[in-house]
Design an enzyme around this catalytic site. Structure first.
Site, PDB file in Angstrom:
ATOM      1  N   SER A   1     -11.335   3.133 -10.297  1.00  0.00           N
ATOM      2  CA  SER A   1     -10.551   1.907 -10.228  1.00  0.00           C
ATOM      3  C   SER A   1      -9.636   1.947  -9.006  1.00  0.00           C
ATOM      4  CB  SER A   1      -9.770   1.727 -11.530  1.00  0.00           C
ATOM      5  OG  SER A   1      -9.234   0.428 -11.621  1.00  0.00           O
TER       6      SER A   1
ATOM      7  N   GLU B   1     -18.232  -4.024 -16.393  1.00  0.00           N
ATOM      8  CA  GLU B   1     -16.867  -3.733 -15.953  1.00  0.00           C
ATOM      9  C   GLU B   1     -15.872  -4.810 -16.389  1.00  0.00           C
ATOM     10  OE1 GLU B   1     -15.761  -1.166 -13.949  1.00  0.00           O
ATOM     11  OE2 GLU B   1     -17.394  -0.552 -12.632  1.00  0.00           O
TER      12      GLU B   1
ATOM     13  N   HIS C   1     -15.154  -1.115 -17.909  1.00  0.00           N
ATOM     14  CA  HIS C   1     -14.327  -0.450 -16.907  1.00  0.00           C
ATOM     15  C   HIS C   1     -13.645   0.766 -17.524  1.00  0.00           C
ATOM     16  CE1 HIS C   1     -12.165  -0.336 -13.135  1.00  0.00           C
ATOM     17  NE2 HIS C   1     -10.998  -0.272 -13.766  1.00  0.00           N
TER      18      HIS C   1
END
Length: 523
Positions: free
Chosen positions: A211, A332, A428
């Site tokens: 991320s 995600e 995610h």
């Protein structure tokens, strides 16, 4: 007992002791600021949970480039983790666990001697540059595969990324903001100077992150300040390839230095403070806490750490050309979406996508609440993660000499799906579970996930050792080529596929080309 027999017994005992001693983890060593002692993690790892790599960025050092730490006397026992950077509290994270004095790194090493020269992996955590999650993870599962793993803390939120005209004027370099990135660079220089003391090889350093950590990896790959500090990069869900503008940051744009400074001035007005001096006297929680009531802070193109639009830099070949693995997850966006009325969704798309709105609504239709829920998540996935990942490996395959490897994680885990929102794949941050001990420590409970984690970790460690993920016993993974099946899909094993969601990726590419041209016309 005859003398020869006694001699043999003593000699055998000596060599047994020597062999045993050689197998002990490296629990004590020396760095440039003093002696440091770690603790054992099992019989095969030494862990150092908190070593200062920079001075505490407090008082007059708030919003300054990191400075060297002070040497200490005696032995620093690194048996407790350092504090998390100041950020909003949440369940499991309380104010007493955080401190502005946060510039520490942790190390897990399987080395038995400072002469081992093992490859090094440096972890940069995620959290949107505002927070940290999965903190204090030593990545012991990776370390046990023969690498030295370093985890770095850096400043986040306003403390880490606020630019301001007053800060720009007082800076010796004439820039402000990006302090969290400067922390990462400072830590990487520390690694170059000191990692040999932990049995690491400073000429084989791989940065990896998820991320915001993955975005950081892309920024470091594009920054001239990072040249020579690492020799490979692994990105898990992130890359900073969207256009930059003079305005503030939105989902689709990132601020220039000027835009970031204006954001800092707006923050100062919001706080009702007259100067940076007054803001330096504020408690850190009043700058980053949940009740601050002001939008977040993000890296900016300051002309120093980040010299230009990263996409343009890669087009010109102006980046640190090292081997990379770039991975994205199949779902995600599910972490960031929620119920949205169709009318509101369509209005948001039209405001965001401009002349591309009709095509966007065809690819991401939202005619009812169920449809908008998934369409909004898919658009977030492609704009925020899938397209930047594609842009990175595609540009490097065209302009670089080092290989770029593309990966796609598509195997959902029972652990992450339990009690979660609606998902159709890997959300995610789920990829972290495949890299830490979550599955490999529970193979009976999660057999499919543990088997895939074994494959992914082998690829990652192979890459750290040689710059190439391939090794005997694993499916061959070729460097990326956009028109060949060169994306490695991780799902019930590993197999090559074409670029996933290619039609949508190409659409985002065209939209960003238009957006970048619009930005240039504005200037």
């Amino acid at each position: 007992m005859k003398r020869p027999q006694l001699f043999i017994i003593l000699l055998t005992a000596f060599f047994s002791f020597a062999t045993s001693a050689q197998g002990q983890p490296l629990l004590r060593t020396h760095v440039e600021t003093g002696d440091v002692e770690g603790v054992a993690d099992g019989a095969d790892l030494a862990v150092y949970r908190a070593i200062p790599y920079a001075a505490p960025p407090v008082g007059q050092l708030r919003w300054k480039e990191p400075q060297p730490p002070k040497p200490w006397k005696g032995v620093l026992r690194a048996d407790k983790f350092g504090p998390w950077p100041p950020q909003p509290t949440r369940p499991g994270l309380t104010e007493d666990m955080m401190s502005e004095d946060c510039l520490y790194l942790a190390i897990a090493t399987p080395a038995t001697s400072a002469d081992d020269r093992l490859p090094v992996m440096v972890w940069i955590h995620g959290g949107g540059f505002q927070t940290e999650y999965y903190g204090n993870d030593l990545w012991t599962s990776l370390a046990r595969r023969g690498v030295v793993v370093v985890s770095v803390e850096y400043r986040t939120g306003a403390l880490g990324f606020m630019a301001h005209p007053e800060l720009t004027r007082e800076s010796p370099t004439g820039h402000s903001g990006n302090y969290g990135l400067l922390d990462q660079l400072f830590a990487l220089r520390w690694v170059q100077r000191n990692i040999g003391s932990f049995g690491g090889d400073a000429s084989r350093v791989t940065i990896f992150g998820e991320s915001a950590g993955a975005i950081s990896c892309s920024i470091l790959c594009g920054s001239p300040l990072a040249k020579g500090l690492f020799h490979g990069a692994i990105s898990q869900s992130g890359g900073s390839f969207a256009p930059w503008t003079n305005g503030g940051r939105t989902l689709l744009t990132n601020a220039s230095q000027r835009g970031a400074e204006q954001h800092g001035l707006a923050f100062q007005r919001h706080l009702k403070k007259k100067s940076i001096k007054a803001m330096r006297q504020m408690p850190p929680e009043e700058l980053v806490g949940r009740d601050v009531g002001f939008g977040g802070f993000w890296p900016s193109v300051d002309g120093y750490v980040i010299t230009d639009d990263l996409y343009r830099n890669y087009e010109r070949g102006a980046y640190n050309d090292v081997p990379v693995i770039v991975m994205t997850n199949s779902d995600e966006g599910s972490l960031f979406t929620g119920p949205i009325p169709p009318a509101a969704y369509q209005q948001n798309v039209r405001q965001t996508m401009g002349p591309f709105a009709d095509e966007a609504l065809q690819l991401y239709p939202g005619n009812n609440e169920e449809e908008t829920y998934f369409a909004n998540g898919d658009m977030f996935r492609d704009i925020g993660f899938a397209w930047p990942s594609f842009a990175w490996v595609n540009l490097q395959s065209l302009t670089g000499k080092s290989p770029a490897y593309a990966a796609f994680l598509a195997q959902p885990s029972e652990l992450s799906m339990a009690g979660s929102k609606k998902r159709r794949g890997v959300s995610h941050a789920d990829d972290i579970l495949y890299l830490n001990n979550a599955f490999t420590s529970q193979p009976d409970k999660y057999p499919a996930e543990a088997a895939l984690a074994e494959i992914i970790q082998q690829y990652w460690v192979n890459f750290a050792k040689t710059g190439n993920p391939n090794a005997k016993g694993l499916p061959y993974w070729p460097p990326f080529s956009k028109d060949l099946p060169t994306t490695m899909q991780f799902s019930q094993g590993a197999s090559l596929i074409m670029v996933p969601n290619r039609q949508k990726i190409d659409f985002i590419e065209r939209f960003y080309q238009w957006k970048r041209q619009e930005t240039e016309r504005e200037h």
